[in-house]
Design a protein around this motif. Structure first.
Motif, PDB file in Angstrom:
ATOM      1  N   ASN A 100       0.778  -1.142   0.023  1.00 38.22           N
ATOM      2  CA  ASN A 100       0.050  -0.153   0.035  1.00 38.22           C
ATOM      3  C   ASN A 100       1.002   1.172   0.020  1.00 38.22           C
ATOM      4  N   ARG A 101       1.819   1.103   0.880  1.00 35.44           N
ATOM      5  CA  ARG A 101       2.844   2.492   0.797  1.00 35.44           C
ATOM      6  C   ARG A 101       3.430   2.569  -0.357  1.00 35.44           C
ATOM      7  N   LEU A 102       3.966   1.577  -0.992  1.00 35.43           N
ATOM      8  CA  LEU A 102       4.364   1.782  -2.547  1.00 35.43           C
ATOM      9  C   LEU A 102       3.716   2.297  -3.629  1.00 35.43           C
ATOM     10  N   GLU A 103       2.448   1.794  -3.449  1.00 29.91           N
ATOM     11  CA  GLU A 103       1.374   2.123  -4.432  1.00 29.91           C
ATOM     12  C   GLU A 103       1.041   3.825  -4.169  1.00 29.91           C
ATOM     13  N   LYS A 104       0.899   3.959  -2.946  1.00 36.31           N
ATOM     14  CA  LYS A 104       0.797   5.587  -2.675  1.00 36.31           C
ATOM     15  C   LYS A 104       1.931   6.451  -3.192  1.00 36.31           C
ATOM     16  N   ALA A 105       3.121   5.957  -2.918  1.00 37.95           N
ATOM     17  CA  ALA A 105       4.241   6.606  -3.285  1.00 37.95           C
ATOM     18  C   ALA A 105       4.390   6.832  -4.822  1.00 37.95           C
ATOM     19  N   LEU A 106       3.980   5.704  -5.471  1.00 37.60           N
ATOM     20  CA  LEU A 106       4.248   5.632  -7.132  1.00 37.60           C
ATOM     21  C   LEU A 106       3.151   6.706  -7.689  1.00 37.60           C
ATOM     22  N   ASN A 107       1.664   6.675  -6.925  1.00 33.61           N
ATOM     23  CA  ASN A 107       0.786   7.374  -7.533  1.00 33.61           C
ATOM     24  C   ASN A 107       0.773   8.807  -6.760  1.00 33.61           C
ATOM     25  N   GLY A 108       1.543   8.964  -5.892  1.00 29.70           N
ATOM     26  CA  GLY A 108       1.342  10.178  -5.144  1.00 29.70           C
ATOM     27  C   GLY A 108       2.039  11.395  -5.196  1.00 29.70           C
TER      28      GLY A 108
END
Length: 108
Positions: A100-108
Motif C-alpha cells: 500500500n505504501r509503495l502504491e501511494k508513493a508511485l501514485n502520489g
C-alpha cells in the motif's frame, strides 16, 4: 532445598513416564523424586485435555498409554502449527501495508 527444573525437562520426563507407563522407573532414570514426576504427568495430561483417562472396551493399558502419548504429541504439533500460522498472518499483513505504501508513493 529442592531442585528447579525447566518446563522442557519436566515435559520430556512426563512424556517418557506416560510412554512407558512407569513413573518410578522414569524418576529413577532422571534422578528426580517420583512425586515430582507424578505431578508433572498430571500437569501435562491436564494441559493436553486428557486428565481423565477413559478405558475403551477392548484396549489394554499399554494401548491406552500409547494413544494418550499420541494425543499429547498431536496437540503439541497443533499448537506449533497455530503459532506458525499466526506468524504468517502477521507477515502477510506487514507485506500488505508495504505494498500500500509503495502504491501511494508511485501514485502520489
Amino acid at each position: 532445598m529442592s531442585k528447579k527444573y525447566d518446563d522442557e525437562f519436566k515435559e520430556k520426563v512426563a512424556k517418557e513416564a506416560i510412554d512407558i507407563n512407569n513413573i518410578a522407573a522414569t524418576a529413577k532414570k532422571y534422578d528426580v523424586n517420583a512425586n515430582s514426576v507424578s505431578k508433572w504427568v498430571k500437569d501435562i495430561k491436564k494441559k493436553h485435555g486428557i486428565d481423565e483417562i477413559i478405558t475403551p472396551v477392548g484396549l489394554n493399558e499399554k494401548e491406552i498409554t500409547l494413544f494418550n502419548r499420541e494425543i499429547i504429541e498431536l496437540k503439541t504439533q497443533l499448537a506449533q502449527k497455530e503459532k506458525e500460522l499466526e506468524e504468517a498472518k502477521l507477515l502477510i499483513g506487514e507485506k500488505g501495508l508495504y505494498i500500500n505504501r509503495l502504491e501511494k508513493a508511485l501514485n502520489g
